[in-house]
Motif scaffolding. Structure first.
Motif, PDB file in Angstrom:
ATOM      1  N   VAL A 264       0.405  28.206  42.266  1.00  0.00           N
ATOM      2  CA  VAL A 264       0.535  29.327  41.330  1.00  0.00           C
ATOM      3  C   VAL A 264      -0.829  29.995  41.236  1.00  0.00           C
ATOM      4  O   VAL A 264      -1.854  29.328  41.080  1.00  0.00           O
ATOM      5  CB  VAL A 264       0.989  28.857  39.936  1.00  0.00           C
ATOM      6  N   LYS A 265      -0.851  31.325  41.367  1.00  0.00           N
ATOM      7  CA  LYS A 265      -2.106  32.066  41.279  1.00  0.00           C
ATOM      8  C   LYS A 265      -1.959  33.201  40.280  1.00  0.00           C
ATOM      9  O   LYS A 265      -0.997  33.965  40.330  1.00  0.00           O
ATOM     10  CB  LYS A 265      -2.507  32.617  42.652  1.00  0.00           C
ATOM     11  N   GLU A 266      -2.932  33.320  39.383  1.00  0.00           N
ATOM     12  CA  GLU A 266      -2.927  34.406  38.393  1.00  0.00           C
ATOM     13  C   GLU A 266      -3.966  35.451  38.786  1.00  0.00           C
ATOM     14  O   GLU A 266      -5.108  35.116  39.129  1.00  0.00           O
ATOM     15  CB  GLU A 266      -3.215  33.866  36.992  1.00  0.00           C
ATOM     16  N   VAL A 267      -3.561  36.715  38.730  1.00  0.00           N
ATOM     17  CA  VAL A 267      -4.423  37.828  39.109  1.00  0.00           C
ATOM     18  C   VAL A 267      -4.462  38.826  37.960  1.00  0.00           C
ATOM     19  O   VAL A 267      -3.433  39.157  37.388  1.00  0.00           O
ATOM     20  CB  VAL A 267      -3.911  38.522  40.393  1.00  0.00           C
ATOM     21  N   LYS A 268      -5.656  39.298  37.627  1.00  0.00           N
ATOM     22  CA  LYS A 268      -5.794  40.302  36.563  1.00  0.00           C
ATOM     23  C   LYS A 268      -6.258  41.656  37.107  1.00  0.00           C
ATOM     24  O   LYS A 268      -5.884  42.701  36.586  1.00  0.00           O
ATOM     25  CB  LYS A 268      -6.782  39.800  35.503  1.00  0.00           C
ATOM     26  N   ASP A 269      -7.085  41.626  38.126  1.00  0.00           N
ATOM     27  CA  ASP A 269      -7.625  42.869  38.681  1.00  0.00           C
ATOM     28  C   ASP A 269      -6.670  43.452  39.717  1.00  0.00           C
ATOM     29  O   ASP A 269      -6.872  43.331  40.936  1.00  0.00           O
ATOM     30  CB  ASP A 269      -9.003  42.608  39.299  1.00  0.00           C
ATOM     31  N   VAL A 270      -5.632  44.077  39.231  1.00  0.00           N
ATOM     32  CA  VAL A 270      -4.598  44.632  40.098  1.00  0.00           C
ATOM     33  C   VAL A 270      -3.889  45.768  39.372  1.00  0.00           C
ATOM     34  O   VAL A 270      -3.883  45.828  38.138  1.00  0.00           O
ATOM     35  CB  VAL A 270      -3.591  43.519  40.508  1.00  0.00           C
ATOM     36  N   ILE A 271      -3.317  46.677  40.137  1.00  0.00           N
ATOM     37  CA  ILE A 271      -2.537  47.792  39.577  1.00  0.00           C
ATOM     38  C   ILE A 271      -1.090  47.662  40.072  1.00  0.00           C
ATOM     39  O   ILE A 271      -0.851  47.272  41.214  1.00  0.00           O
ATOM     40  CB  ILE A 271      -3.107  49.156  40.041  1.00  0.00           C
ATOM     41  N   ILE A 272      -0.145  47.996  39.201  1.00  0.00           N
ATOM     42  CA  ILE A 272       1.271  48.010  39.575  1.00  0.00           C
ATOM     43  C   ILE A 272       1.686  49.452  39.862  1.00  0.00           C
ATOM     44  O   ILE A 272       1.636  50.303  38.973  1.00  0.00           O
ATOM     45  CB  ILE A 272       2.165  47.424  38.459  1.00  0.00           C
ATOM     46  N   GLY A 273       2.068  49.738  41.098  1.00  0.00           N
ATOM     47  CA  GLY A 273       2.564  51.054  41.461  1.00  0.00           C
ATOM     48  C   GLY A 273       4.068  51.116  41.278  1.00  0.00           C
ATOM     49  O   GLY A 273       4.793  50.224  41.735  1.00  0.00           O
ATOM     50  N   LEU A 274       4.539  52.152  40.587  1.00  0.00           N
ATOM     51  CA  LEU A 274       5.968  52.264  40.272  1.00  0.00           C
ATOM     52  C   LEU A 274       6.671  53.089  41.345  1.00  0.00           C
ATOM     53  O   LEU A 274       6.427  54.291  41.479  1.00  0.00           O
ATOM     54  CB  LEU A 274       6.152  52.912  38.896  1.00  0.00           C
ATOM     55  N   TYR A 275       7.558  52.413  42.093  1.00  0.00           N
ATOM     56  CA  TYR A 275       8.270  53.064  43.200  1.00  0.00           C
ATOM     57  C   TYR A 275       9.682  53.390  42.757  1.00  0.00           C
ATOM     58  O   TYR A 275      10.458  52.476  42.436  1.00  0.00           O
ATOM     59  CB  TYR A 275       8.273  52.135  44.411  1.00  0.00           C
ATOM     60  N   ASN A 276      10.013  54.674  42.751  1.00  0.00           N
ATOM     61  CA  ASN A 276      11.308  55.107  42.212  1.00  0.00           C
ATOM     62  C   ASN A 276      12.400  55.100  43.278  1.00  0.00           C
ATOM     63  O   ASN A 276      13.087  56.096  43.500  1.00  0.00           O
ATOM     64  CB  ASN A 276      11.168  56.516  41.610  1.00  0.00           C
ATOM     65  N   ASN A 277      12.547  53.957  43.939  1.00  0.00           N
ATOM     66  CA  ASN A 277      13.580  53.787  44.968  1.00  0.00           C
ATOM     67  C   ASN A 277      13.714  52.301  45.267  1.00  0.00           C
ATOM     68  O   ASN A 277      13.002  51.480  44.683  1.00  0.00           O
ATOM     69  CB  ASN A 277      13.208  54.565  46.235  1.00  0.00           C
ATOM     70  N   LYS A 278      14.594  51.964  46.205  1.00  0.00           N
ATOM     71  CA  LYS A 278      14.753  50.560  46.582  1.00  0.00           C
ATOM     72  C   LYS A 278      13.753  50.199  47.678  1.00  0.00           C
ATOM     73  O   LYS A 278      13.542  50.969  48.614  1.00  0.00           O
ATOM     74  CB  LYS A 278      16.182  50.272  47.065  1.00  0.00           C
ATOM     75  N   ILE A 279      13.186  49.005  47.591  1.00  0.00           N
ATOM     76  CA  ILE A 279      12.241  48.537  48.601  1.00  0.00           C
ATOM     77  C   ILE A 279      12.965  47.802  49.717  1.00  0.00           C
ATOM     78  O   ILE A 279      12.655  47.970  50.890  1.00  0.00           O
ATOM     79  CB  ILE A 279      11.156  47.648  47.954  1.00  0.00           C
ATOM     80  N   SER A 280      13.948  46.979  49.362  1.00  0.00           N
ATOM     81  CA  SER A 280      14.771  46.313  50.385  1.00  0.00           C
ATOM     82  C   SER A 280      16.237  46.635  50.138  1.00  0.00           C
ATOM     83  O   SER A 280      16.674  46.727  48.985  1.00  0.00           O
ATOM     84  CB  SER A 280      14.566  44.793  50.367  1.00  0.00           C
ATOM     85  N   LYS A 281      16.986  46.810  51.202  1.00  0.00           N
ATOM     86  CA  LYS A 281      18.386  47.223  51.081  1.00  0.00           C
ATOM     87  C   LYS A 281      19.236  46.170  50.374  1.00  0.00           C
ATOM     88  O   LYS A 281      20.132  46.506  49.601  1.00  0.00           O
ATOM     89  CB  LYS A 281      18.963  47.509  52.463  1.00  0.00           C
ATOM     90  N   ASP A 282      18.966  44.879  50.658  1.00  0.00           N
ATOM     91  CA  ASP A 282      19.793  43.818  50.080  1.00  0.00           C
ATOM     92  C   ASP A 282      19.261  43.291  48.753  1.00  0.00           C
ATOM     93  O   ASP A 282      19.861  42.411  48.143  1.00  0.00           O
ATOM     94  CB  ASP A 282      19.932  42.650  51.071  1.00  0.00           C
ATOM     95  N   GLY A 283      18.118  43.828  48.307  1.00  0.00           N
ATOM     96  CA  GLY A 283      17.564  43.403  47.022  1.00  0.00           C
ATOM     97  C   GLY A 283      16.935  42.028  47.047  1.00  0.00           C
ATOM     98  O   GLY A 283      16.655  41.443  45.993  1.00  0.00           O
ATOM     99  N   GLU A 284      16.672  41.494  48.244  1.00  0.00           N
ATOM    100  CA  GLU A 284      16.081  40.162  48.346  1.00  0.00           C
ATOM    101  C   GLU A 284      14.671  40.133  47.763  1.00  0.00           C
ATOM    102  O   GLU A 284      14.228  39.139  47.214  1.00  0.00           O
ATOM    103  CB  GLU A 284      16.058  39.715  49.805  1.00  0.00           C
ATOM    104  N   TYR A 285      13.955  41.214  47.910  1.00  0.00           N
ATOM    105  CA  TYR A 285      12.650  41.364  47.279  1.00  0.00           C
ATOM    106  C   TYR A 285      12.541  42.800  46.773  1.00  0.00           C
ATOM    107  O   TYR A 285      13.091  43.730  47.344  1.00  0.00           O
ATOM    108  CB  TYR A 285      11.514  41.035  48.252  1.00  0.00           C
ATOM    109  N   ARG A 286      11.792  42.970  45.672  1.00  0.00           N
ATOM    110  CA  ARG A 286      11.737  44.281  45.028  1.00  0.00           C
ATOM    111  C   ARG A 286      10.307  44.726  44.749  1.00  0.00           C
ATOM    112  O   ARG A 286      10.067  45.577  43.893  1.00  0.00           O
ATOM    113  CB  ARG A 286      12.566  44.248  43.746  1.00  0.00           C
ATOM    114  N   ALA A 287       9.385  44.123  45.499  1.00  0.00           N
ATOM    115  CA  ALA A 287       7.979  44.490  45.366  1.00  0.00           C
ATOM    116  C   ALA A 287       7.251  44.184  46.670  1.00  0.00           C
ATOM    117  O   ALA A 287       7.684  43.341  47.455  1.00  0.00           O
ATOM    118  CB  ALA A 287       7.334  43.733  44.208  1.00  0.00           C
ATOM    119  N   LEU A 288       6.124  44.903  46.877  1.00  0.00           N
ATOM    120  CA  LEU A 288       5.286  44.711  48.064  1.00  0.00           C
ATOM    121  C   LEU A 288       3.908  44.239  47.619  1.00  0.00           C
ATOM    122  O   LEU A 288       3.231  44.923  46.852  1.00  0.00           O
ATOM    123  CB  LEU A 288       5.159  46.019  48.857  1.00  0.00           C
ATOM    124  N   LEU A 289       3.510  43.065  48.124  1.00  0.00           N
ATOM    125  CA  LEU A 289       2.215  42.509  47.753  1.00  0.00           C
ATOM    126  C   LEU A 289       1.108  43.023  48.657  1.00  0.00           C
ATOM    127  O   LEU A 289       1.295  43.157  49.866  1.00  0.00           O
ATOM    128  CB  LEU A 289       2.245  40.977  47.857  1.00  0.00           C
TER     129      LEU A 289
END
Length: 295
Positions: A264-289
């Protein structure tokens, strides 16, 4: 039995099994080494039929011949690599044998004696058909299994905390994601807006729900009425396929926690970009690291 025909047939079969082994294991070798590696297997197929050589038909001898074929054809440097290649070799061999059995069974060209299915005189067309079927199935299944295993290693559980609220989702490590917020130079984790909207202020939700094609700075400025969100909002320029000079809304979370089966890793120095669409077609993942986050 014609020794030269048996020798040639087995030489061709073993060569192609080694060839497919090379493809699936992604171990580079030459056709000449594969051909030389097939010779022990072809010779063994002839030797075991000789009455005076029956002592060589035991399982340990068969494994030894297989090992010799792998060593000649691939010359693995490490024992673990040898085990990986020979496992793939046996997988292909069993699949090939099963495909030939299936062709005979489905075509009704075998004989059932008691509980045993007997095959007489395996012909070249059946060998070619069996090999083609097994190769196509293995190629499709192997690629699928490999993709799933690779993807599984790259997917992380992500928990994002903003104030007293938090959300969880799955994110995939994207080596092509090198997006950074230009002022702070902090890495950006791109997350679907639908995942984040429950922890966003209502005014920001209204802006993102409108899905306007042009970025509306006037509407965005109304969010700054809240002193807490005034220091969280970021604007992130980006370019993607079909969209040049785009602008993404980002937020500064309090913390992001990445979880895998190992750590488990905790990160504080990061920004969350809000993407107004789907990232994966099947919804298996919903964010890009962003890959640097894990370093």
């Amino acid at each position: 039995m014609y020794v030269d025909i048996v020798l040639m047939e087995n030489l061709i079969i073993d060569f192609f099994i080694l060839k497919v082994t090379s493809k699936l294991s992604k171990v580079k070798t030459t056709s000449l080494k594969l051909l030389i590696g097939a010779i022990p297997g072809a010779a063994y197929a002839v030797i075991v039929f000789l009455p005076s050589m029956q002592m060589f038909s035991n399982p340990s001898m068969k494994i030894a011949v297989s090992a010799l074929m792998i060593i000649i054809a691939f010359t693995p440097n490490k024992f673990i690599e040898f085990l990986r290649i020979i496992s793939i070799f046996y997988f292909i061999s069993f699949a090939f044998g099963g495909a030939i059995f299936a062709v005979y069974y489905l075509s009704g060209r075998g004989t059932i004696v008691g509980s045993v299915f007997l095959i007489y005189g395996i012909s070249l067309p059946v060998i070619v058909t069996g090999f083609a079927i097994s190769y196509l199935l293995m190629n499709c299944c192997w690629n699928y299994v490999q993709d799933r295993l690779i993807k599984k290693r790259l997917i992380y559980n992500v928990s994002i905390e903003v104030g007293e609220k938090s959300i969880e989702t799955n994110a995939i490590l994207d080596t092509g994601n090198n997006l950074k917020e230009p002022i702070s130079n902090l890495p950006v984790i791109v997350v679907e807006y639908e995942v984040m909207k429950d922890i966003l202020p209502n005014k920001l939700v209204d802006i993102l729900n409108s899905k306007e094609t042009e970025f509306n700075f006037e509407k965005l400025s109304t969010i700054f009425d809240s002193s807490d969100w005034k220091i969280r909002i970021r604007l992130i320029p980006f370019s993607s396929l079909g969209k040049q000079n785009g602008m993404m809304i980002g937020i500064k979370p309090d913390s992001v926690r990445l979880t895998t089966t190992k750590y488990v890793k905790e990160v504080k120095d990061v920004i969350i970009g809000l993407y107004n669409n789907k990232i994966s077609k099947d919804g298996e993942y919903r964010a890009l690291l962003y890959y640097e986050i894990l370093s």
